[in-house]
Each structure stands twice: as structure tokens, then as C-alpha cells.
Design an enzyme around this catalytic site. Structure first.
Site, mmCIF file in Angstrom:
data_model
loop_
_atom_site.group_PDB
_atom_site.id
_atom_site.type_symbol
_atom_site.label_atom_id
_atom_site.label_comp_id
_atom_site.label_asym_id
_atom_site.label_seq_id
_atom_site.Cartn_x
_atom_site.Cartn_y
_atom_site.Cartn_z
ATOM 1 C CD GLN A 150 41.599 47.153 41.220
ATOM 2 O OE1 GLN A 150 41.356 47.595 42.085
ATOM 3 N NE2 GLN A 150 41.396 47.706 39.894
ATOM 4 C CB SER A 151 47.550 44.408 44.919
ATOM 5 O OG SER A 151 48.175 44.410 46.192
ATOM 6 C CG ASN A 152 42.639 45.654 48.922
ATOM 7 O OD1 ASN A 152 42.096 46.518 48.435
ATOM 8 N ND2 ASN A 152 41.990 44.333 49.218
ATOM 9 C CB ALA A 173 49.996 47.353 45.109
#
Ligand SMILES: *Cc1c(COP(=O)(O)O)cnc(C)c1O
Length: 333
Positions: free
Chosen positions: A82-84, A86
Site C-alpha cells: 500500500q505504498s503511496n 509507489a
């Protein structure tokens, strides 16, 4: 150093335009009244405009500027599922016509189906990023290096963006934010005493601190560790600070002291806390603003409890950096 001089330094770096700047600085009138403490202002870096916004946009303007100047055609980066970071990298690459490869950490044990499939990961797919899940026993750095060699072997020109785009060059994006904020505060005749922001890979706080130090302003930049690893987060911030100060012509000798608070991260990165959930609810109900469970909700819980415990004087003017994370709302649904 004058703002104009710092601006000149920043202009000497390759930079591409990705966001909507300046982001608004707004008074949280209802929340300030409810808490009956210092004035709380909010710097809306959730409104940077790139794929729902967030703090990585400012850093990527410089880091991808560097990548393109070096001739790269393939960007590789890493983060959680859930990387912002990325997601903003994938969106930027789509816009710039670059191939984007993401090496994402596998979801944690507690992850729901929404956490595994919705929110940021859903957007990564939409932007056409190639998604890999980090194999057990490998570090993200090793995995990225090995993918980058594959890219090079097949004729591509790879560029690795480290976690959170937190390099000294990336931190320049937050030096720029400090300049922006100083101008806005001057126009509003505000004497800002403190900036509170969520801290993970450290580039945001390091850049803000460098900018504030270069401007010679007496403003405390308080980082709230959201990784449940305060010492590591503090170390990352210190080392980025030492890297970014010389880039803007400040001697590394005069490094300001990093203020990094723990106790608000909960058990782990991404695992939310009751206090974060309560803060998200309070800010939604009082201001119509959405905070997230992994970063800004935790940082706001630190600010709110600090006010309740009398940590901050009533005559302070505090700026809360809203660093984004909007898609996480759906990952935690
Ligand atoms: C990445 C991120 C942060 C942390 O910023 P760092 O520069 O990595 O310390 C804070 N808030 C949100 C919403 C983020 O995505």
C-alpha cells in the site's frame, strides 16, 4: 540565506513539473476551537495533484528530474503493498512515458482483502506499473539491483529510486516546501512556531529542516515516527539532513537537531492505532479533511494528545503537514 538565494540553488538542479504548487495553507478553525490550544494550520500536500496527491510528488520532481537528465527510460522503486510512494511514482512514470517496475513487500499477516487489492495497489495497476512481490530472504535493495541488471541487459537504462524517494536530491522537494510555507506565512502575517509531520523514510522532515535552517527561522520541525522504529527513522533523517544541507550551500557542520517522537506508531508500520482512528474521525467531522491510518492519522494523534497534555503552549502557531495517503482510506475499509 535569503529565500531568493535558496531558490537559485534549487533551480540549479534538474527538475520536472509533476504537481500543483503552492499547495494551500489553511486554518483548522473548528479543530483549533475544539482542542482549545494553539492555532492549528494545515499545509495541504495531500493536494499536490498527482494521482490524488501526497508528499512523494515534491521529491519525485527532483529525483525523476535527475533520472531523466541521466538518460533513464526505466524507473525501479520499492515500498509496501500500500505504498503511496509507489503509486505516485507509477503515475509520474505513466505521464513521463517511462517504464515503471515496483518491488513491493508482501502484505502483512493482518492484511484484509481490501489492503491486498484496493487503494494504492489498485492504482499502481491502473498506471501500468510492473509489479513484483519481494521474495522471502531478499532485501528490497538486492531485489532492485538484480531487476535493474535485467533491464540493462535487455537494452534499457534503469534508474533505482530508493524507498520514499528519500535521497538528498529528493529532500530538495521539501526544502522547496519550506520556502513555500515561509512565503505563505509571511503573506498571512503568521508566526509559525512548529511544523508537525509524519516521518518514515525521512526525506520530508530532512528537507523541511534544511529549508527552515537555511532561512534561519526559529521553527521546530517535529517528526512523528510511523514505522515503530524511532531510532532508525531518526538516523535516516539525520543522514539525509547531512546530505541535503551541502546541496543548498549550507555547511554540514551546523546541522540542526532532529526532533523525532515515538509512541504513536502502534505495533508496526501500517498497523493502525485506536488514537489514529479517533484522530481521523475528529478531523473528518470537524474539517471535512481525510487523514490516513498509516501516516497522517498517527501524526495527528501525536499533535492532539500533545495539546491535551499541555506539551504545546497556547500561543504557538502549529502547521500540520498533510502528507497525503488518501487511497489508504479504501485499503483500510
Ligand atoms: C511516505 C509518507 C510519509 C513519510 O514521509 P517520508 O519522507 O518517507 O518520511 C508521510 N505521509 C505519507 C502519507 C506518506 O506517504
Amino acid at each position: 540565506m535569503t529565500a531568493a538565494r535558496i531558490g537559485e540553488r534549487l533551480a540549479s538542479f534538474a527538475r520536472i513539473t509533476l504537481g500543483h504548487f503552492p499547495t494551500p495553507l489553511e486554518y483548522m478553525e473548528n479543530l483549533s476551537r475544539e482542542l482549545d490550544g494553539p492555532q492549528i494550520w494545515i499545509k495541504r500536500d495531500d493536494c499536490t495533484g498527482l494521482a490524488s496527491g501526497g508528499n512523494k510528488t515534491r521529491k519525485l520532481e527532483f529525483v525523476l528530474g535527475e533520472a531523466i537528465a541521466g538518460g533513464a527510460d526505466t524507473i525501479l522503486t520499492t515500498g509496501g503493498i500500500q505504498s503511496n510512494h509507489a503509486r505516485q511514482t507509477a503515475a509520474a512514470c505513466a505521464r513521463l512515458g517511462l517504464r515503471c517496475i515496483l518491488m513491493l513487500a508482501p502484505p502483512p499477516d493482518w492484511a484484509s482483502s481490501a489492503y491486498k487489492n484496493s487503494g494504492n495497489i489498485c492504482l499502481d495497476r491502473l498506471f501500468g506499473a510492473e509489479i513484483h512481490i519481494l521474495p522471502e530472504g531478499q532485501s528490497p535493495e538486492q531485489a532492485l539491483e538484480s531487476l535493474a541488471s535485467d533491464v540493462a541487459r535487455t537494452g534499457g537504462i534503469p534508474f533505482i529510486v530508493p524507498l520514499g524517494a528519500s535521497t538528498p536530491v529528493g529532500a530538495l522537494g521539501y526544502v522547496n516546501c519550506a520556502l513555500e510555507l515561509a512565503t505563505q506565512a509571511k503573506d498571512l502575517d503568521l508566526k509559525v512556531t512548529r511544523i508537525v509531520s509524519a516521518a518514515g523514510s525521512g526525506g520530508t522532515q530532512a528537507g523541511l529542516m534544511a529549508g527552515i535552517a537555511a532561512l534561519n527561522k526559529d521553527i521546530v520541525c517535529e517528526g512523528i515516527d510511523i514505522d515503530a522504529a524511532r531510532e532508525r527513522t531518526e538516523q535516516r533523517t539525520k543522514s539525509l539532513l547531512a546530505g541535503v544541507m551541502p546541496l543548498i550551500g549550507e555547511t554540514a557542520a551546523a546541522l540542526p537537531t532532529v526532533t523525532m517522537r515515538d509512541d504513536f506508531a502502534g505495533p508496526a508500520y501500517g498497523a493502525t492505532t485506536p488514537a489514529a482512528q479517533e484522530s481521523i474521525r475528529q478531523v473528518a467531522l470537524s474539517e471535512g479533511i481525510v487523514l490516513d491510518s498509516a501516516y497522517t492519522g498517527k501524526a495527528m494523534s501525536a499533535l492532539i494528545s500533545g495539546i491535551q497534555e499541555g506539551r504545546y503552549q497556547k500561543d504557538e502557531v502549529i502547521v500540520f503537514l498533510h502528507s497525503g495517503g488518501f487511497p489508504l482510506t479504501f485499503a483500510y475499509a
